[in-house]
Motif scaffolding. Structure first.
Motif, mmCIF file in Angstrom:
data_model
loop_
_atom_site.group_PDB
_atom_site.id
_atom_site.type_symbol
_atom_site.label_atom_id
_atom_site.label_comp_id
_atom_site.label_asym_id
_atom_site.label_seq_id
_atom_site.Cartn_x
_atom_site.Cartn_y
_atom_site.Cartn_z
ATOM 1 N N GLU A 250 -3.210 3.468 -1.684
ATOM 2 C CA GLU A 250 -3.389 2.953 -3.047
ATOM 3 C C GLU A 250 -2.580 1.664 -3.216
ATOM 4 O O GLU A 250 -1.528 1.496 -2.605
ATOM 5 C CB GLU A 250 -2.916 3.996 -4.058
ATOM 6 C CG GLU A 250 -3.725 5.284 -3.979
ATOM 7 C CD GLU A 250 -3.031 6.451 -4.659
ATOM 8 O OE1 GLU A 250 -1.800 6.404 -4.869
ATOM 9 O OE2 GLU A 250 -3.731 7.424 -4.983
ATOM 10 N N ILE B 253 -7.838 1.077 -3.792
ATOM 11 C CA ILE B 253 -7.513 1.946 -2.661
ATOM 12 C C ILE B 253 -8.132 1.367 -1.395
ATOM 13 O O ILE B 253 -9.207 0.770 -1.442
ATOM 14 C CB ILE B 253 -7.989 3.395 -2.911
ATOM 15 C CG1 ILE B 253 -7.434 4.333 -1.859
ATOM 16 C CG2 ILE B 253 -9.496 3.481 -2.981
ATOM 17 C CD1 ILE B 253 -7.433 5.785 -2.266
ATOM 18 N N LYS C 205 -1.008 6.735 0.727
ATOM 19 C CA LYS C 205 -2.402 7.152 0.534
ATOM 20 C C LYS C 205 -3.358 5.965 0.519
ATOM 21 O O LYS C 205 -4.555 6.130 0.293
ATOM 22 C CB LYS C 205 -2.535 7.922 -0.780
ATOM 23 C CG LYS C 205 -1.771 9.228 -0.790
ATOM 24 C CD LYS C 205 -1.921 9.907 -2.136
ATOM 25 C CE LYS C 205 -1.140 11.202 -2.172
ATOM 26 N NZ LYS C 205 -1.223 11.841 -3.491
ATOM 27 N N LEU D 74 0.839 -1.191 0.000
ATOM 28 C CA LEU D 74 0.000 0.000 0.000
ATOM 29 C C LEU D 74 0.876 1.244 0.000
ATOM 30 O O LEU D 74 1.898 1.286 0.684
ATOM 31 C CB LEU D 74 -0.869 0.027 1.265
ATOM 32 C CG LEU D 74 -1.962 -1.019 1.336
ATOM 33 C CD1 LEU D 74 -2.154 -1.499 2.752
ATOM 34 C CD2 LEU D 74 -3.250 -0.437 0.808
#
Length: 196
Positions: free
Chosen positions: A99, A123, A97, A94
């Motif tokens: 994502e 996300i 943020k 990840l």
């Protein structure tokens, strides 16, 4: 000057020069009976007022350790997952943020094309049992699937991804749009790392 009365401290075998008033303020010998062999106020037998915060702290600490909870690594989507139909996905690290990217290998399809590994992008929210969403762009057919769901940790400490998906297939004309989108659900569980 009058010397304060000297009381014999039996535990230490010497006289105690504290006044009866000071002894009364600290508590009588009767209240300190659980610590008879030690003098009240010593490290081996602290006064009751000193014991309460320590006891409370130890109780809270033991409850926190025994209570089922989430480890730091739980419900981070990074890793390998399988669902109730036997499809597998791998999700990379990840970003800050939330994502991520990865790959999806489906075990089921309505096309006659050979199934191939397909890329996914998504996300994840960074909370304890986060919600997430990702899109799979199928490489072997003209369709895409969007998944949305939430990660849960069950009573046994097992991670479960509860998802709902929409699969959009290519419609040949506007008249065929009515059946171009399918909906369904999948439950994913974590697979052990390949190195384990």
């Amino acid at each position: 000057m009058v010397e304060p009365p000297r009381l014999l401290n039996q535990a230490l075998g010497r006289a105690d020069t504290r006044s009866p008033t000071a002894i009364k303020r600290r508590g009588s010998r009767r209240r300190a009976e659980p610590c008879k062999e030690h003098s009240p106020g010593t490290a081996a037998c602290p006064p009751a007022a000193e014991m309460v915060p320590t006891t409370s702290l130890l109780l809270l600490l033991s409850l926190a350790l025994l209570a089922p909870g989430l480890s730091v690594d739980q419900c981070k989507l990074t890793g390998n997952w399988t669902n109730d139909l036997g499809s597998n996905m791998t999700i990379g690290n990840l970003s800050s943020k939330g994502e991520f990217t990865g790959t999806y290998h489906t075990a089921v399809t309505s096309t006659t094309q050979q199934i191939k590994l397909s890329p996914l992008t998504g996300i994840q929210h960074n909370n304890t049992q986060p919600i997430f969403g990702f899109t799979v762009n199928w490489t072997f057919t003209d369709s895409s699937t969007v998944f949305t769901g939430q990660c849960f940790v069950d009573k046994d400490g097992k991670e479960v991804l509860k998802t709902m998906w929409l699969l959009r297939s290519d419609a040949k004309s506007i008249k065929d749009d009515w059946n171009a989108t399918r909906v369904g659900t999948n439950v994913f569980t974590r697979l052990p790392n390949k190195m384990e």
